[in-house]
Design a protein around this motif. Sequence first.
Motif: not given
Length: 518
Positions: A450-451, A453-455, A457, A459
């Motif tokens: 999750p980190w 793909r999210g915070e 960045r 991905h």
Amino acid sequence: MAVARTKSVALLGLEGSVIDVEADLSSQLPGLSIIGLPDAALAESRDRVRSAAKNAGCPLPARKLTVNLSPASLPKHGSGFDLAVALACLAAAGEVSAESIAGVVHLGELGLDGRVRRVRGVLPAVVAAVRAGFTTVMVPSLNRAEAELVPGVRVIGVSTLGQAAVHHGATIAEAVAEVGDDELAPAEEFGEDLDGAVPELADIAGNAEAVEALLAVAAGGHHAFLLGPPGAGKTMLASRLPGILPDLDSEGALEVTSLRSLSDHPIGDRLARRPPFEAPHHTATAASIVGGGSRLIKPGAAARASRGVLFLDEAPEFPAAVLDVLRQPLESGVITIHRANAIARFPARFQLVLAANPCPCGQYGARDGECTCPPVARRRYLARISGPLLDRVDVQMRVPRLTMTQLRLADGSPRLTTSAARARVVAARAVAAERLSGTPWRVNSEVPGPWLRGEGRLHPGGTATRALDRALENGAITMRGYDRVLKLSWTLADVDGSASPGHEHIGRALFLRKGIAA
């Protein structure tokens, strides 16, 4: 002084707690009792202490001695409290200075002749004492070099209880016992030199794709599954992985050496700087893999492999229950062992390498062999490795057997050496550490999905992940697998020196993830 106090350390897993050892002298019938939740070995300390004190020239008084180990609710195991119990009793009797023993942490087992014997777990015990604010420890002479590996502590090594008593102000004649040869077991008896020679990667002929995949496994801290017929070189590849891993930092070296100390392996006078390699036999039990014990909880192979490699050869031959106990440590990096009155925790940041034949006879898919196994037997054989476990393995590849033509071509071509491969791994890890600065993670495999793909960045987005997105949409990989392919693609980019993974890195990562099914 009727009550005297000193300190010792109770170990539970790799964590230690400083224990108050209190001795009270009263005018009752002679005896020595120990309270505070001791185990059988510690309860028997009363007989060792009384005999050791008499033979060391400082006998205990013929009065009632009560020893309390506080906090009383914390289980205490082993004979390492003997020295602290003896000195607390002598201080209560006025034979040694109560003020002198109060600020010293004592560790050691007593022999009936007054000798102070070597004990296991001295290194993590001294670490716990220093973290609790103590600066002086007294240990057996044979453990002194091990204790001195911890910075910021004054270590006093003693061979006999008489020496310890004299150090704390006793006026008895100091008795020095000769150390027996049986107590000087060299570290070589417990395995190879941790900082010695490692297997050479250049010994591997051919299989260039497998060597490059091994490089990515080392650079990102990923897990791997090697599938191939007997003689393809799966074990040879796995045994080369620790050699191309970077040297351990100070924290990792202290952790690995502490685990060796808990396993009762002599340490010597230096920390282990090379990553460990554990390869248990397929007859190993779950307790031998993750650790356990009804009385004394000891680390298993997975804990001893922390910061290194856990290699399970012939993985389908392991009982399914044994393999599946690794699923939780692979995610959390910690092994937690629950008992009725205690919870022990061990680190488990290892790289798992599984190796397997493609079928019971081992010849399925081999160009130079004929498989005699029916299809149902082949499916049943590999199904012994559960899907949830394999879903946590980033690199799953086939290792083919070399032909004579390929072997001759390989003999004439340059090969990647261990030192050159380690340099590439170190460089790739440095790039990842710089990218992950400011986070708790240092290698790509540790980054939560999750980190990423999210915070974080991280991905890649766009068309680069089109094949990966399609694989997720078609159910070819799980969401966990999706994140692991992304992390592996970042590792491949780091090894290649690319700023970010492109579609070729993601394609390679997806192939390595699904190589067995391909």
